[in-house]
Structures are given as C-alpha cells and as structure tokens.
Design a protein around this motif. Structure first.
Motif, PDB file in Angstrom:
ATOM      1  N   TYR A  33       0.965  -1.260  -0.191  1.00 35.43           N
ATOM      2  CA  TYR A  33       0.213   0.370   0.067  1.00 35.43           C
ATOM      3  C   TYR A  33       1.042   1.095  -0.215  1.00 35.43           C
ATOM      4  N   GLN A  34       0.215   1.993  -0.360  1.00 38.73           N
ATOM      5  CA  GLN A  34       1.107   3.316  -0.115  1.00 38.73           C
ATOM      6  C   GLN A  34       0.345   4.286   0.738  1.00 38.73           C
ATOM      7  N   PHE A  35       0.448   3.776   1.519  1.00 41.82           N
ATOM      8  CA  PHE A  35       0.054   4.140   2.995  1.00 41.82           C
ATOM      9  C   PHE A  35       0.697   4.363   3.968  1.00 41.82           C
ATOM     10  N   ALA A  36       2.021   4.457   4.129  1.00 37.04           N
ATOM     11  CA  ALA A  36       2.737   4.139   5.168  1.00 37.04           C
ATOM     12  C   ALA A  36       4.171   3.657   4.554  1.00 37.04           C
ATOM     13  N   SER A  37       5.558   4.364   4.753  1.00 35.25           N
ATOM     14  CA  SER A  37       6.704   4.720   4.701  1.00 35.25           C
ATOM     15  C   SER A  37       7.450   4.877   5.919  1.00 35.25           C
ATOM     16  N   TRP A  38       8.733   4.629   5.997  1.00 39.79           N
ATOM     17  CA  TRP A  38       9.812   5.604   6.363  1.00 39.79           C
ATOM     18  C   TRP A  38       9.998   6.575   6.763  1.00 39.79           C
ATOM     19  N   ASN A  39       9.575   7.091   7.999  1.00 38.80           N
ATOM     20  CA  ASN A  39      10.220   8.223   8.135  1.00 38.80           C
ATOM     21  C   ASN A  39      11.450   9.233   7.498  1.00 38.80           C
ATOM     22  N   GLN A  40      12.352   8.336   8.661  1.00 34.25           N
ATOM     23  CA  GLN A  40      13.775   7.877   7.683  1.00 34.25           C
ATOM     24  C   GLN A  40      13.970   7.043   8.161  1.00 34.25           C
ATOM     25  N   THR A  41      15.478   6.064   7.579  1.00 32.53           N
ATOM     26  CA  THR A  41      16.027   5.141   7.567  1.00 32.53           C
ATOM     27  C   THR A  41      15.936   4.386   8.759  1.00 32.53           C
ATOM     28  N   PRO A  42      14.929   3.551   8.891  1.00 37.31           N
ATOM     29  CA  PRO A  42      16.047   2.717  10.103  1.00 37.31           C
ATOM     30  C   PRO A  42      17.196   2.483  10.488  1.00 37.31           C
ATOM     31  N   THR A  43      18.094   2.440  11.895  1.00 47.48           N
ATOM     32  CA  THR A  43      18.756   2.990  12.137  1.00 47.48           C
ATOM     33  C   THR A  43      19.264   2.623  13.927  1.00 47.48           C
ATOM     34  N   ALA A  44      20.148   1.764  14.083  1.00 44.67           N
ATOM     35  CA  ALA A  44      20.433   1.721  15.295  1.00 44.67           C
ATOM     36  C   ALA A  44      21.641   3.002  16.571  1.00 44.67           C
ATOM     37  N   ILE A  45      21.030   3.036  17.566  1.00 41.78           N
ATOM     38  CA  ILE A  45      21.130   4.204  18.336  1.00 41.78           C
ATOM     39  C   ILE A  45      22.323   3.291  19.900  1.00 41.78           C
ATOM     40  N   GLY A 106      27.330  -3.661  29.249  1.00 41.08           N
ATOM     41  CA  GLY A 106      26.808  -2.081  29.453  1.00 41.08           C
ATOM     42  C   GLY A 106      26.704  -1.400  28.598  1.00 41.08           C
ATOM     43  N   VAL A 107      26.535  -2.224  27.971  1.00 41.26           N
ATOM     44  CA  VAL A 107      26.426  -0.896  26.243  1.00 41.26           C
ATOM     45  C   VAL A 107      24.605  -1.114  26.174  1.00 41.26           C
ATOM     46  N   TYR A 108      23.794  -0.912  25.747  1.00 43.26           N
ATOM     47  CA  TYR A 108      22.770  -0.693  25.052  1.00 43.26           C
ATOM     48  C   TYR A 108      22.081  -0.904  23.460  1.00 43.26           C
ATOM     49  N   PHE A 109      21.818  -1.011  22.797  1.00 49.57           N
ATOM     50  CA  PHE A 109      21.788  -1.060  22.059  1.00 49.57           C
ATOM     51  C   PHE A 109      19.729  -0.686  21.260  1.00 49.57           C
ATOM     52  N   THR A 110      19.876  -0.118  20.552  1.00 48.42           N
ATOM     53  CA  THR A 110      18.732   0.358  20.376  1.00 48.42           C
ATOM     54  C   THR A 110      18.684   0.368  18.788  1.00 48.42           C
ATOM     55  N   LEU A 111      17.086  -0.199  17.712  1.00 51.82           N
ATOM     56  CA  LEU A 111      17.269   0.248  16.934  1.00 51.82           C
ATOM     57  C   LEU A 111      15.914   0.442  16.702  1.00 51.82           C
ATOM     58  N   SER A 112      15.766   2.107  15.637  1.00 53.47           N
ATOM     59  CA  SER A 112      14.719   2.357  16.236  1.00 53.47           C
ATOM     60  C   SER A 112      14.093   2.915  14.046  1.00 53.47           C
TER      61      SER A 112
END
Length: 159
Positions: A33-45, A106-112
């Motif tokens: 569907y064309q009703f959704a898209s990434w607002n920004q490229t998925p990334t890691a923090i 001791g490190v947090y990995f976030t997939l955003s």
C-alpha cells in the motif's frame, strides 16, 4: 529460519563494527500500500549505561517525547528487547516510532524505526483509494509491524 531469509532477501544491512552488531532492514516500507513509508531510514542508537535516553526499564526514550505510549518486553531470535512505542500526530499525518532496545556488556543497543502514514482514510473517502486505505489500517499489524519485527529478528552481535 528459511522463511526469514526469503522475507529479508534484498534488504540492506546496517553494520556497526565498533560495537560489533548488525541488522537488516528494507530500504522501502513495502507493505503493498502507498499509505505508509519510513519517516527516516531505520537506524541503530548505541547508549552507554547511565545514558539519559535509557529509562529504568532498559527502554529507549526519545528526548522530544519522553513518555512512551506503550512499553513492553519482547524476545525475538532469542534476544530480549524492551520495545517502546511512541506516536505523534500532525496535519493529517501519523508518525509512529518503534524503538527496540537490548543490552550487552554495559551497552544498550536500540533499533529505531519511524513510520509515517496518513491519519485515517478521510482524505480519500470518495476515491478508489478508500477501500485499500481501510484494508491497510486493518492489516497494519501484518504489514508494518511484521516487517519491523522481521527486521529486528535479523539483529545479531558479530563479536
């Protein structure tokens, strides 16, 4: 999981050699569907212990929106994540943020992941897009959320 490989075939790989991890994500949020898209490229923090962006539950919190709408624990591919979900509305648009955080040494990995979609189907009410739009929102979990979970499931430590 052979089915996983076919779902993620052709996806891009995000690699962080400094902290030793990678995950795959689709360049486009192709839900049919064309009703959704990434607002920004998925990334890691990457956050260190004590970082103000990590709350007491080990969930990532965004500076601009410190109160997640929903927080939950989820295990994907034998890795436990704290999932924080946040939503913003603006001018007929929805912005949904899904942050999956895990912890190691001791490190947090976030997939955003940030998803941009239309706020309902009112704008296409009397057009041929109305029913596809309604179908999209009805199937949101099976399209958008499944795609994100498939991506998170590819997360792995490389060292």
């Amino acid at each position: 999981n052979p089915n996983q490989n076919s779902r993620t075939a052709g996806w891009k790989t995000y690699t962080n050699s400094q902290y030793g991890f990678e995950f795959k994500y689709p360049e486009k949020l192709n839900t049919g569907y064309q009703f959704a898209s990434w607002n920004q490229t998925p990334t890691a923090i990457v956050s260190l212990s004590g970082d103000k962006n990590i709350n007491s539950n080990g969930c990532y919190v965004r500076a601009e929106n410190p109160q997640p709408t929903k927080e939950s624990k989820i295990t994907l591919n034998n890795i436990q994540f704290c999932l924080s979900e946040t939503g913003d509305v603006g001018a007929g648009q929805l912005y949904d943020e899904y942050d999956y955080t895990t912890f190691k040494n001791g490190v947090y990995f976030t997939l955003s992941y940030e998803v941009h979609s239309s706020n309902g189907c009112g704008a296409v009410m009397d057009t041929p897009n109305y029913q596809p739009c309604m179908d999209f929102f009805k199937n949101y979990d099976n399209t958008v959320l499944k795609t994100i979970k498939d991506s998170v499931s590819t997360f792995k430590f490389t060292k």
